[in-house]
Design a protein around this motif. Structure first.
Motif, PDB file in Angstrom:
ATOM      1  N   ASN A 200       1.604   3.032  -3.372  1.00 32.03           N
ATOM      2  CA  ASN A 200       0.511   3.640  -4.117  1.00 32.03           C
ATOM      3  C   ASN A 200       0.793   5.137  -4.265  1.00 32.03           C
ATOM      4  O   ASN A 200       0.250   5.962  -3.536  1.00 32.03           O
ATOM      5  CB  ASN A 200      -0.811   3.400  -3.376  1.00 32.03           C
ATOM      6  CG  ASN A 200      -2.005   3.797  -4.200  1.00 32.03           C
ATOM      7  OD1 ASN A 200      -1.872   4.453  -5.233  1.00 32.03           O
ATOM      8  ND2 ASN A 200      -3.179   3.418  -3.747  1.00 32.03           N
TER       9      ASN A 200
ATOM     10  N   LYS B 285       0.821  -1.214   0.000  1.00 28.28           N
ATOM     11  CA  LYS B 285       0.000   0.000   0.000  1.00 28.28           C
ATOM     12  C   LYS B 285       0.855   1.264   0.000  1.00 28.28           C
ATOM     13  O   LYS B 285       0.428   2.313  -0.477  1.00 28.28           O
ATOM     14  CB  LYS B 285      -0.937   0.018   1.204  1.00 28.28           C
ATOM     15  CG  LYS B 285      -0.248   0.109   2.551  1.00 28.28           C
ATOM     16  CD  LYS B 285      -1.278   0.223   3.670  1.00 28.28           C
ATOM     17  CE  LYS B 285      -0.607   0.369   5.029  1.00 28.28           C
ATOM     18  NZ  LYS B 285      -1.575   0.542   6.117  1.00 28.28           N
TER      19      LYS B 285
ATOM     20  N   ASP C 212      -6.497   4.432   1.264  1.00 29.73           N
ATOM     21  CA  ASP C 212      -6.807   5.487   0.307  1.00 29.73           C
ATOM     22  C   ASP C 212      -7.385   6.678   1.041  1.00 29.73           C
ATOM     23  O   ASP C 212      -7.744   6.612   2.216  1.00 29.73           O
ATOM     24  CB  ASP C 212      -7.768   4.985  -0.774  1.00 29.73           C
ATOM     25  CG  ASP C 212      -9.054   4.427  -0.200  1.00 29.73           C
ATOM     26  OD1 ASP C 212      -9.744   5.143   0.553  1.00 29.73           O
ATOM     27  OD2 ASP C 212      -9.371   3.260  -0.499  1.00 29.73           O
TER      28      ASP C 212
END
Length: 464
Positions: free
Chosen positions: A77, A74, A316
């Motif tokens: 990203n 992650k 996110d």
């Protein structure tokens, strides 16, 4: 996640060819000569990663060794990291003219705000609580008042607290992270309504800083020494623990002859063997690298977005907005939600009875004063914290961390001791220091001997 994959992703994120990366590494490495072929072998798992190679890679990509070894998918990203960075920058510009023009680094906001999980904390406007509710409902001597008057006053307090603490963070329109702030004003240092002795609090915070610094100065002594080599540090930590070469051979199965060559710098051991040695010495691998120590102590070594993604379970910006909010440290008092709920329902229950309301009011008064002092102490502490300690304490503590040291209580008897324990525990939890030493220091803090006690007898100074 394999180191070969991480090297590939880091290289691609910087848009580097294998030959370009080899050239960059050669410019900073004091040990190795890199070539395009070597980068190819590393990325294809045909060549093992040694300690020096990992140290060079981490240094070039502006990470510590530990961060590179533990970095997960992650955190690669880059689009989400950029989105979070841009939205935070735009968001704070709309919030306040006092903030910097750009928010590329954590230090731009870390001294002014906390990153708070709304499931763990309740945010209350500090000025309204202390300057209004506290003096309207809590400061009075209730011993000589009738229960009916006290109950009527308690109900008024509960109505206002219910209004203050009923924020619905998920429905706010702020993006990417909600902000809790008190626009009524700040509690000033010299305010005559200040319910705690600020001079004593500052003296106690100085002690807390001394405790934190004492733990880290010994092991971070080489922070500014550019030429400190890992094998010197390996020798330092082994001798510090009085561990012999024969002990290493017996316990780890690494021949003493080979290990001696590591400490002399004659052999570059595999990264897996160095991890094994660090676990045996009970130290974080970053303590062997002067470049990692510099990165670790550089609060601007990561962007805000990359730091948040790496240190939360958030993937996110939408998820981040639902779970977290920024709280302005100077104007908002944060109280653990489970403690707040106990206080609220305990006081509410006593308003329906004639017995116990005076005790409930006294508990509530002490509750808010102690959590107010905790928040004030944390605000002052952040003015002096830097590097890893500041970074790891920027994300506010969880309910689990609070309960570890608060125990069965619902407010800290000594907020500075409590804060010191949480601060050290957070750093220990991230593995940057000998865990046993930190745990022992946390347990042995003799607050009654060292810290000055707050003045309990004067919770309400005279107001002119």
């Amino acid at each position: 996640m394999k180191l070969s994959q991480k090297l590939y992703l880091e290289r691609k994120n910087k848009n580097l060819t294998k030959q370009a990366l080899a050239k960059e590494l050669n410019e900073l490495s004091g040990f190795s000569n890199y070539f395009k072929k070597e980068i190819t072998l590393l990325e294809s798992k045909q060549k093992a990663f040694t300690y020096r190679i990992v140290d060079d890679i981490a240094k070039y990509f502006n990470m510590t060794i530990y961060q590179f070894l533990t970095k997960q998918w992650k955190s690669y990203n880059t689009e989400e990291i950029t989105l979070i960075d841009n939205n935070i920058e735009e968001y704070f510009h709309g919030y306040s003219e006092r903030m910097p023009k750009t928010f590329k680094n954590l230090s731009d906001i870390i001294h002014k705000f906390d990153l708070v999980n709304h499931d763990d904390w309740v945010a209350i406007p500090k000025y309204d609580l202390i300057m209004r509710e506290y003096y309207d409902y809590l400061y009075r001597d209730v011993s000589k008042e009738s229960s009916s008057i006290i109950i009527r006053r308690a109900k008024g307090l509960l109505d206002n607290l219910d209004l203050f603490s009923s924020y619905n963070h998920e429905n706010d329109l702020q993006f990417p992270i909600n902000l809790e702030t008190d626009f009524a004003g700040y509690t000033k240092f010299n305010d005559k309504r200040e319910p705690i002795n600020m001079n004593i609090l500052i003296q106690n915070i100085e002690f807390s800083l001394g405790e934190i610094r004492q733990l880290f100065e010994d092991d971070y002594f080489d922070y500014d020494e550019e030429d400190t080599k890992y094998f010197n540090l390996l020798n330092y930590y082994r001798e510090k623990l009085d561990i012999r070469f024969e002990d290493i051979e017996k316990d780890l199965g690494i021949s003493s002859a080979e290990y001696r060559k590591w400490e002399k710098g004659e052999i570059d051991p595999s990264i897996s063997n160095i991890i094994k040695i660090c676990d045996y010495l009970n130290i974080n691998i970053d303590l062997l690298s002067s470049s990692s120590l510099r990165t670790l102590n550089n609060i601007n070594s990561q962007s805000v977005g990359s730091y948040i993604l790496q240190n939360t379970n958030i993937h996110d910006s939408e998820e981040l907005s639902k779970d977290y909010y920024f709280s302005e440290r100077q104007s908002v008092i944060l109280i653990p939600k489970y403690c707040y709920e106990y206080m609220f329902y305990y006081l509410e229950d006593k308003t329906h009875k004639d017995i116990g309301i005076k005790k409930a009011i006294q508990f509530t008064r002490e509750f808010f004063v102690k959590w107010y002092e905790f928040n004030k102490a944390r605000q002052f502490l952040f003015y002096s914290l830097t590097g890893v300690v500041a970074k790891e304490n920027f994300i506010h503590y969880t309910e689990k961390e609070i309960k570890r040291y608060l125990g069965d209580s619902y407010y800290p008897e000594n907020p500075v001791k409590f804060l010191t324990q949480l601060t050290l525990d957070r750093v220990e939890n991230y593995g940057y220091k000998d865990k046993k030493q930190i745990i022992n220091r946390i347990k042995q803090i003799d607050i009654e001997r060292v810290l000055k006690s707050p003045e309990k007898t004067n919770l309400r100074p005279e107001v002119n």
